[in-house]
Design a protein around this motif. Sequence first.
Motif, PDB file in Angstrom:
ATOM      1  N   VAL A 226      89.007 -12.370 -39.193  1.00  0.00           N
ATOM      2  CA  VAL A 226      89.705 -13.445 -39.901  1.00  0.00           C
ATOM      3  C   VAL A 226      89.713 -14.713 -39.061  1.00  0.00           C
ATOM      4  N   MET A 227      89.987 -14.556 -37.768  1.00  0.00           N
ATOM      5  CA  MET A 227      90.043 -15.719 -36.887  1.00  0.00           C
ATOM      6  C   MET A 227      88.700 -16.442 -36.852  1.00  0.00           C
ATOM      7  N   ARG A 228      87.595 -15.690 -36.690  1.00  0.00           N
ATOM      8  CA  ARG A 228      86.277 -16.308 -36.649  1.00  0.00           C
ATOM      9  C   ARG A 228      85.948 -17.005 -37.966  1.00  0.00           C
ATOM     10  N   SER A 229      86.327 -16.374 -39.075  1.00  0.00           N
ATOM     11  CA  SER A 229      86.063 -16.950 -40.391  1.00  0.00           C
ATOM     12  C   SER A 229      86.817 -18.259 -40.586  1.00  0.00           C
ATOM     13  N   VAL A 230      88.080 -18.281 -40.193  1.00  0.00           N
ATOM     14  CA  VAL A 230      88.893 -19.500 -40.339  1.00  0.00           C
ATOM     15  C   VAL A 230      88.311 -20.632 -39.499  1.00  0.00           C
ATOM     16  N   HIS A 231      87.941 -20.325 -38.253  1.00  0.00           N
ATOM     17  CA  HIS A 231      87.364 -21.355 -37.395  1.00  0.00           C
ATOM     18  C   HIS A 231      86.039 -21.865 -37.949  1.00  0.00           C
ATOM     19  N   ARG A 232      85.205 -20.949 -38.425  1.00  0.00           N
ATOM     20  CA  ARG A 232      83.897 -21.345 -38.971  1.00  0.00           C
ATOM     21  C   ARG A 232      84.077 -22.206 -40.217  1.00  0.00           C
ATOM     22  N   THR A 233      85.027 -21.868 -41.059  1.00  0.00           N
ATOM     23  CA  THR A 233      85.288 -22.656 -42.268  1.00  0.00           C
ATOM     24  C   THR A 233      85.715 -24.069 -41.911  1.00  0.00           C
ATOM     25  N   ALA A 234      86.563 -24.197 -40.904  1.00  0.00           N
ATOM     26  CA  ALA A 234      87.033 -25.519 -40.483  1.00  0.00           C
ATOM     27  C   ALA A 234      85.922 -26.347 -39.861  1.00  0.00           C
ATOM     28  N   GLU A 235      85.031 -25.677 -39.137  1.00  0.00           N
ATOM     29  CA  GLU A 235      83.987 -26.400 -38.405  1.00  0.00           C
ATOM     30  C   GLU A 235      82.797 -26.795 -39.261  1.00  0.00           C
ATOM     31  N   THR A 236      82.525 -26.053 -40.325  1.00  0.00           N
ATOM     32  CA  THR A 236      81.287 -26.273 -41.078  1.00  0.00           C
ATOM     33  C   THR A 236      81.459 -27.052 -42.371  1.00  0.00           C
ATOM     34  N   HIS A 237      82.693 -27.406 -42.738  1.00  0.00           N
ATOM     35  CA  HIS A 237      82.898 -28.140 -43.985  1.00  0.00           C
ATOM     36  C   HIS A 237      83.462 -29.534 -43.711  1.00  0.00           C
ATOM     37  N   ASP A 238      83.101 -30.445 -44.575  1.00  0.00           N
ATOM     38  CA  ASP A 238      83.667 -31.782 -44.519  1.00  0.00           C
ATOM     39  C   ASP A 238      85.183 -31.684 -44.726  1.00  0.00           C
ATOM     40  N   PRO A 239      85.991 -32.333 -43.892  1.00  0.00           N
ATOM     41  CA  PRO A 239      87.455 -32.204 -43.988  1.00  0.00           C
ATOM     42  C   PRO A 239      88.019 -32.550 -45.359  1.00  0.00           C
ATOM     43  N   ASP A 240      87.506 -33.622 -45.973  1.00  0.00           N
ATOM     44  CA  ASP A 240      88.031 -34.031 -47.285  1.00  0.00           C
ATOM     45  C   ASP A 240      87.683 -32.999 -48.359  1.00  0.00           C
ATOM     46  N   ALA A 241      86.428 -32.511 -48.324  1.00  0.00           N
ATOM     47  CA  ALA A 241      86.015 -31.513 -49.310  1.00  0.00           C
ATOM     48  C   ALA A 241      86.795 -30.217 -49.118  1.00  0.00           C
ATOM     49  N   LEU A 242      87.041 -29.866 -47.855  1.00  0.00           N
ATOM     50  CA  LEU A 242      87.781 -28.639 -47.565  1.00  0.00           C
ATOM     51  C   LEU A 242      89.221 -28.747 -48.050  1.00  0.00           C
ATOM     52  N   GLU A 243      89.826 -29.903 -47.844  1.00  0.00           N
ATOM     53  CA  GLU A 243      91.209 -30.087 -48.293  1.00  0.00           C
ATOM     54  C   GLU A 243      91.295 -30.029 -49.814  1.00  0.00           C
ATOM     55  N   GLN A 244      90.326 -30.630 -50.485  1.00  0.00           N
ATOM     56  CA  GLN A 244      90.322 -30.611 -51.947  1.00  0.00           C
ATOM     57  C   GLN A 244      90.198 -29.185 -52.474  1.00  0.00           C
ATOM     58  N   ALA A 245      89.277 -28.396 -51.876  1.00  0.00           N
ATOM     59  CA  ALA A 245      89.095 -27.009 -52.303  1.00  0.00           C
ATOM     60  C   ALA A 245      90.343 -26.176 -52.025  1.00  0.00           C
ATOM     61  N   ALA A 246      90.984 -26.445 -50.880  1.00  0.00           N
ATOM     62  CA  ALA A 246      92.202 -25.711 -50.536  1.00  0.00           C
ATOM     63  C   ALA A 246      93.317 -26.003 -51.536  1.00  0.00           C
ATOM     64  N   ARG A 247      93.438 -27.275 -51.930  1.00  0.00           N
ATOM     65  CA  ARG A 247      94.486 -27.639 -52.890  1.00  0.00           C
ATOM     66  C   ARG A 247      94.218 -27.017 -54.269  1.00  0.00           C
ATOM     67  N   GLU A 248      92.925 -26.923 -54.629  1.00  0.00           N
ATOM     68  CA  GLU A 248      92.585 -26.284 -55.904  1.00  0.00           C
ATOM     69  C   GLU A 248      92.966 -24.808 -55.874  1.00  0.00           C
ATOM     70  N   LEU A 249      92.705 -24.176 -54.739  1.00  0.00           N
ATOM     71  CA  LEU A 249      93.035 -22.753 -54.609  1.00  0.00           C
ATOM     72  C   LEU A 249      94.546 -22.548 -54.658  1.00  0.00           C
ATOM     73  N   LEU A 250      95.292 -23.418 -53.978  1.00  0.00           N
ATOM     74  CA  LEU A 250      96.744 -23.324 -53.981  1.00  0.00           C
ATOM     75  C   LEU A 250      97.292 -23.550 -55.397  1.00  0.00           C
ATOM     76  N   ALA A 251      96.678 -24.505 -56.137  1.00  0.00           N
ATOM     77  CA  ALA A 251      97.143 -24.799 -57.481  1.00  0.00           C
ATOM     78  C   ALA A 251      96.916 -23.601 -58.412  1.00  0.00           C
ATOM     79  N   ARG A 252      95.821 -22.877 -58.190  1.00  0.00           N
ATOM     80  CA  ARG A 252      95.543 -21.700 -59.002  1.00  0.00           C
ATOM     81  C   ARG A 252      96.577 -20.602 -58.795  1.00  0.00           C
ATOM     82  N   GLY A 253      97.026 -20.516 -57.532  1.00  0.00           N
ATOM     83  CA  GLY A 253      97.977 -19.456 -57.218  1.00  0.00           C
ATOM     84  C   GLY A 253      99.396 -19.800 -57.608  1.00  0.00           C
ATOM     85  N   ALA A 254      99.613 -21.094 -57.913  1.00  0.00           N
ATOM     86  CA  ALA A 254     100.986 -21.539 -58.209  1.00  0.00           C
ATOM     87  C   ALA A 254     101.418 -21.111 -59.567  1.00  0.00           C
TER      88      ALA A 254
END
Length: 254
Positions: A226-254
Amino acid sequence: MQTIVSLKRKGLLTEQQVLAAYRFYRNPNAFVIAPTLYRVLHDAILQDEPLEAMEKRRGWPARSAKAIVGLTLHALQEMNATHQEIDEDAATARETVEYLSADDVRDLIPLMERFGFSQREARLFRILQRSVDRSIGKDALLARLYADRPDDPPDHKILDVYVSKIRKKLEGSPYQIRTEHGVGFCLVERAPDPSDRALSWYVQHVYEGRSYREIAGSSGVHASSVMRSVHRTAETHDPDALEQAARELLARGA
């Protein structure tokens, strides 16, 4: 300009000095300057005379030419009043210099560390990244990639070699280099998929504050995975695109 570009990449000239050199290159007669200094700039900028050859021919001490050229360019910066612009504003000149010298090495180091690129591979990736989702012809790529060798560029086939190496190093990242047959290459970037498990782990850890161990327990994997996956996700994606995808995922779970 090959000598000047080389000094810039070594960190021996400032951007303003390179801009002054470029203006001299475009119109050397626009500057009123002492004949001796004019000759130094003429040989270094227009003739691209190697600094070692310049030192030997003029009887200068070894490794002194770079300091003399740098000082002369600094003086040129201070002579704006005697310089006549030739239908070119500062922004255009700056863009041209950036085009000639590609990217500063300091901008390439993060890419070299992130993907394991060589310096030339990182420069090619950066050129493509600046025009993401747009095709760039091989002639234009070669001219920018080898701006330090304007009179002796390699064959187009070298681009295929570099692209092949870069593709292998981009595996697992959101980037992909697409070959545009008859044109050149195009870098495309895949946005994070809200359905990816890696993104889910990233959101749980970063946004919800869950520990690696807690996430691993509910997913049936080791905490280190899990730790390696989280670090790799943060390092390999554009910060703005990653934040947008994260917010979409959070909205789905809400």
